[in-house]
Motif scaffolding. Structure first.
Motif, PDB file in Angstrom:
ATOM      1  N   LYS A 124       0.841  -1.204   0.000  1.00 44.74           N
ATOM      2  CA  LYS A 124       0.000   0.000   0.000  1.00 44.74           C
ATOM      3  C   LYS A 124       0.875   1.253   0.000  1.00 44.74           C
ATOM      4  CE  LYS A 124      -3.621  -2.605   0.556  1.00 44.74           C
ATOM      5  NZ  LYS A 124      -4.489  -2.857  -0.599  1.00 44.74           N
ATOM      6  N   SER A 125       0.293   2.384  -0.445  1.00 42.15           N
ATOM      7  CA  SER A 125       1.049   3.643  -0.439  1.00 42.15           C
ATOM      8  C   SER A 125       0.898   4.361   0.903  1.00 42.15           C
ATOM      9  CB  SER A 125       0.578   4.550  -1.580  1.00 42.15           C
ATOM     10  OG  SER A 125      -0.739   5.005  -1.357  1.00 42.15           O
ATOM     11  N   TRP A 126      -0.026   3.872   1.761  1.00 42.88           N
ATOM     12  CA  TRP A 126      -0.245   4.497   3.072  1.00 42.88           C
ATOM     13  C   TRP A 126       0.300   3.587   4.165  1.00 42.88           C
ATOM     14  CZ3 TRP A 126      -3.115   0.471   4.655  1.00 42.88           C
ATOM     15  CH2 TRP A 126      -4.055  -0.088   3.777  1.00 42.88           C
ATOM     16  N   ASN A 168      -0.051  -1.178   7.426  1.00 46.05           N
ATOM     17  CA  ASN A 168       0.843  -1.618   6.353  1.00 46.05           C
ATOM     18  C   ASN A 168       2.219  -1.960   6.922  1.00 46.05           C
ATOM     19  OD1 ASN A 168       2.299  -1.995   4.037  1.00 46.05           O
ATOM     20  ND2 ASN A 168       2.056   0.095   3.269  1.00 46.05           N
ATOM     21  N   GLN A 204       7.875   5.348  -1.249  1.00 44.61           N
ATOM     22  CA  GLN A 204       6.486   5.048  -0.857  1.00 44.61           C
ATOM     23  C   GLN A 204       5.666   6.338  -0.801  1.00 44.61           C
ATOM     24  OE1 GLN A 204       5.303   4.295   3.319  1.00 44.61           O
ATOM     25  NE2 GLN A 204       4.692   2.243   2.679  1.00 44.61           N
ATOM     26  N   ARG A 205       6.298   7.394  -0.296  1.00 47.15           N
ATOM     27  CA  ARG A 205       5.594   8.672  -0.153  1.00 47.15           C
ATOM     28  C   ARG A 205       5.213   9.235  -1.528  1.00 47.15           C
ATOM     29  NH1 ARG A 205       2.111  10.213   3.227  1.00 47.15           N
ATOM     30  NH2 ARG A 205       1.971  12.456   3.428  1.00 47.15           N
ATOM     31  N   ARG A 234       4.595   7.476  -4.166  1.00 42.36           N
ATOM     32  CA  ARG A 234       3.437   6.687  -4.631  1.00 42.36           C
ATOM     33  C   ARG A 234       2.154   7.238  -3.993  1.00 42.36           C
ATOM     34  NH1 ARG A 234       7.051   2.465  -3.869  1.00 42.36           N
ATOM     35  NH2 ARG A 234       6.016   1.651  -2.019  1.00 42.36           N
ATOM     36  N   PHE A 235       2.270   7.699  -2.751  1.00 42.34           N
ATOM     37  CA  PHE A 235       1.116   8.325  -2.085  1.00 42.34           C
ATOM     38  C   PHE A 235       0.727   9.618  -2.818  1.00 42.34           C
ATOM     39  CE2 PHE A 235      -1.218  10.835   0.985  1.00 42.34           C
ATOM     40  CZ  PHE A 235      -1.977   9.909   1.686  1.00 42.34           C
ATOM     41  N   ASP A 268       1.200  10.276  -5.944  1.00 45.02           N
ATOM     42  CA  ASP A 268       0.573   9.883  -7.224  1.00 45.02           C
ATOM     43  C   ASP A 268      -0.904   9.556  -7.008  1.00 45.02           C
ATOM     44  OD1 ASP A 268       2.910  10.073  -8.760  1.00 45.02           O
ATOM     45  OD2 ASP A 268       3.502   8.004  -8.318  1.00 45.02           O
ATOM     46  N   GLN A 269      -1.173   8.835  -5.921  1.00 37.18           N
ATOM     47  CA  GLN A 269      -2.537   8.336  -5.696  1.00 37.18           C
ATOM     48  C   GLN A 269      -3.455   9.400  -5.077  1.00 37.18           C
ATOM     49  OE1 GLN A 269      -2.565   4.638  -3.506  1.00 37.18           O
ATOM     50  NE2 GLN A 269      -4.777   4.313  -3.775  1.00 37.18           N
TER      51      GLN A 269
END
Ligand SMILES: [Zn+2]
Length: 405
Positions: free
Chosen positions: A187-189, A206, A348-349, A351-352, A354-355
Motif C-alpha cells: 500500500k502507499s499508506w 501496512n 512510498q511517499r 506513490r502516495f 501519485d494516488q
C-alpha cells in the motif's frame, strides 16, 4: 432536504464508478447503491446533477435553524463544490497544487522555503555527529526503535487499549462500537480506517516498511481512538441515527470532510496523550513490550519532536512534484534531504502523492487548523476537560475547514 441528501449519496456513489478511491465508506441504504449502479452516470451527467442539486440546496433557507442544521447546509454546498472539481480533474482539467487543495479540501497550506527546513536540519545535525548524509545517520540511530514484526500486534493492541481508555473517560461512545485490525502489504499508506457502519471499523496497518515505536500510539489514536473510528461513530450516532441525515452514511474521500477527518485524527493524539503523558506511558508499557530499552524513551521523543518540525517538507515535495517543477527522482531526493525519509520511505511517499495528490495537506495543515479552532474556544492544553469537550463537539458535527476560521 431528504431528497437533496438522497441525490447527494447517489452522486457520491456514481463517482465511485469513475474513481476507485472516491468512496471511502458507505453504510447507507442498499437501494441507493443499486440505483447508482444501474444508472451508470457519465461524468457529464454527474456534473449537471451536481449543479442542479447545488441550486436545490441554495433554495432551502438555512437561517433560523439550529447550528447543526446550518452546518449541514454549508457542508452540502462545499462537498458538492468539491465533487464538481473532482469531476473536472477526472475530465482532464489541470489544477495547480494550491488550486486543487482549495477546490477539494477548502484550504491552502502555507508554503515554506528550503531555509525553513535547513534550520531544523542544522539543529538535528548536532545530535548525530559523523560524516555522510544526515538521513543515514538519523536512520542508523533510529534502527534501535523498530518494533519487531512478531511483537507488533501486542504493542499495537496495548496502544489501542490505552487510547480507548483515555477517550472513554471524556467521550460517550455507542456501547456496541468496535473494530478489527489487519496487517497488510503493498500500500502507499501506512495505516487506514475503513468504516463499516453500525459503529464498526476495519483498521489496516501496512507492514511494507519497518514500523517505529512512535507509530503504535500514532496509529492507534489516528485510526482508532479518538481519531477516525470515533469521528465516524459519532457522526453516525448524532447525524445519521439521531437526525436521519443519510448524506453522512457516505464518505467521499477527495472533499473538505477529509481535512476535518485527518486533522482531528492527528490532533487527537495530543488530546489523548497531553504533554509528557505519552513518553511516560510508552516508557512504562510500549517500550518493554516491544523489547526496546525503556531508558531511551525520552531521547527518542526529543529527536522526534525536532523531526516533526519537518512535517511540512512533505507538502513542499508534493507541491513541487505535482506542479511539475520536480521530477520523481528529484522529489525523492528532496524528501530524503529535507524530510529525512530513507530512500524506500521516500519512494512510498511519492506513490502516495501519485494516488492522493494534494490530500497530503489534510494531515499537517488539518491538524494545525483543528488545534487553532479548539484552542480559540478555550480548549487549550491547560484546560484538558474543555479541550476534550470541544474536540467531541467538532467530531460530532458536519463542520468543514472554512468553518474552523
Ligand atoms: Zn487518516
Amino acid at each position: 432536504m431528504a431528497q437533496i441528501a438522497h441525490e447527494y449519496v447517489r452522486l457520491v456513489l456514481a463517482m465511485g464508478h469513475h474513481d476507485a478511491d472516491y468512496v471511502d465508506a458507505y453504510y447507507g441504504p442498499a437501494s441507493i447503491k443499486a440505483e447508482a449502479d444501474a444508472a451508470k452516470l457519465s461524468l457529464d451527467d454527474i456534473q449537471k446533477t451536481v449543479d442542479t442539486v447545488t441550486e436545490w440546496v441554495k433554495g432551502v433557507p438555512a437561517e433560523g435553524r439550529d447550528e447543526l442544521a446550518q452546518l449541514r447546509h454549508q457542508y452540502l454546498l462545499k462537498q458538492l463544490s468539491a465533487m464538481g472539481a473532482r469531476v473536472r480533474m477526472l475530465r482532464g482539467t489541470r489544477l495547480s497544487f494550491d488550486e486543487e487543495s482549495k477546490a477539494l479540501y477548502d484550504a491552502v497550506a502555507p508554503a515554506y522555503p528550503d531555509s525553513h527546513f535547513q534550520e531544523v536540519l542544522d539543529r538535528l545535525d548536532t545530535r548525530f555527529p559523523g560524516s555522510g548524509p544526515l538521513v543515514q545517520r538519523y536512520d542508523a540511530w533510529r534502527r534501535a526503535f523498530v518494533i519487531p514484526r512478531e511483537k507488533l500486534d501486542a504493542v499495537f493492541k496495548a496502544a489501542i487499549g490505552a487510547c480507548r481508555e483515555r477517550t472513554l473517560k471524556h467521550v460517550t461512545l455507542p456501547p456496541q462500537e468496535s473494530f478489527t485490525v489487519e496487517y497488510v502489504t503493498g500500500k502507499s499508506w501506512s495505516g487506514y480506517n475503513w468504516y463499516k457502519g453500525n459503529f464498526t471499523s476495519l483498521i489496516q496497518v501496512n507492514t511494507d516498511l519497518p514500523i517505529y515505536i512512535d507509530r503504535a500510539v500514532d496509529l492507534a489514536c489516528h485510526e482508532g481512538y479518538p481519531g477516525h473510528h470515533v469521528y465516524n461513530a459519532l457522526l453516525e450516532q448524532h447525524l445519521v441515527k439521531d437526525r436521519g441525515w443519510i448524506e453522512f452514511t457516505v464518505y467521499p474521500l477527495f472533499t473538505p470532510q477529509s481535512l476535518i477527518a485527518e486533522g482531528t485524527a492527528n490532533f487527537g493524539i495530543e488530546v489523548a496523550f497531553p504533554g509528557k503523558e505519552r513518553v511516560a506511558f510508552e516508557q512504562a508499557t510500549l517500550f518493554p513490550l516491544a523489547g526496546i530499552d525503556p531508558a531511551r524513551a525520552a531521547e527518542y521523543y526529543d529527536v522526534q519532536t525536532l523531526v516533526d518540525e519537518l512535517s511540512y517538507a512533505g507538502n513542499e515535495a508534493a507541491r513541487r512534484y505535482l506542479d511539475g517543477t520536480m521530477d520523481r527522482d528529484a522529489a525523492a531526493a528532496w524528501l530524503e534531504k529535507y524530510a529525512l525519509m530513507p530512500h524506500d520511505r521516500a519512494a512510498q511517499r511519492i506513490r502516495f502523492f501519485d494516488q492522493y495528490r494534494s490530500y497530503v495537506i489534510n494531515y499537517n495543515y488539518g491538524k494545525d487548523l483543528v488545534r487553532k479552532y479548539i484552542e480559540s474556544r478555550g480548549g487549550t492544553a491547560a484546560h484538558p476537560d474543555r479541550r476534550w469537550q470541544e474536540f467531541e463537539t467538532l467530531l460530532s458535527s458536519p463542520r468543514l475547514p472554512s468553518g474552523l476560521r
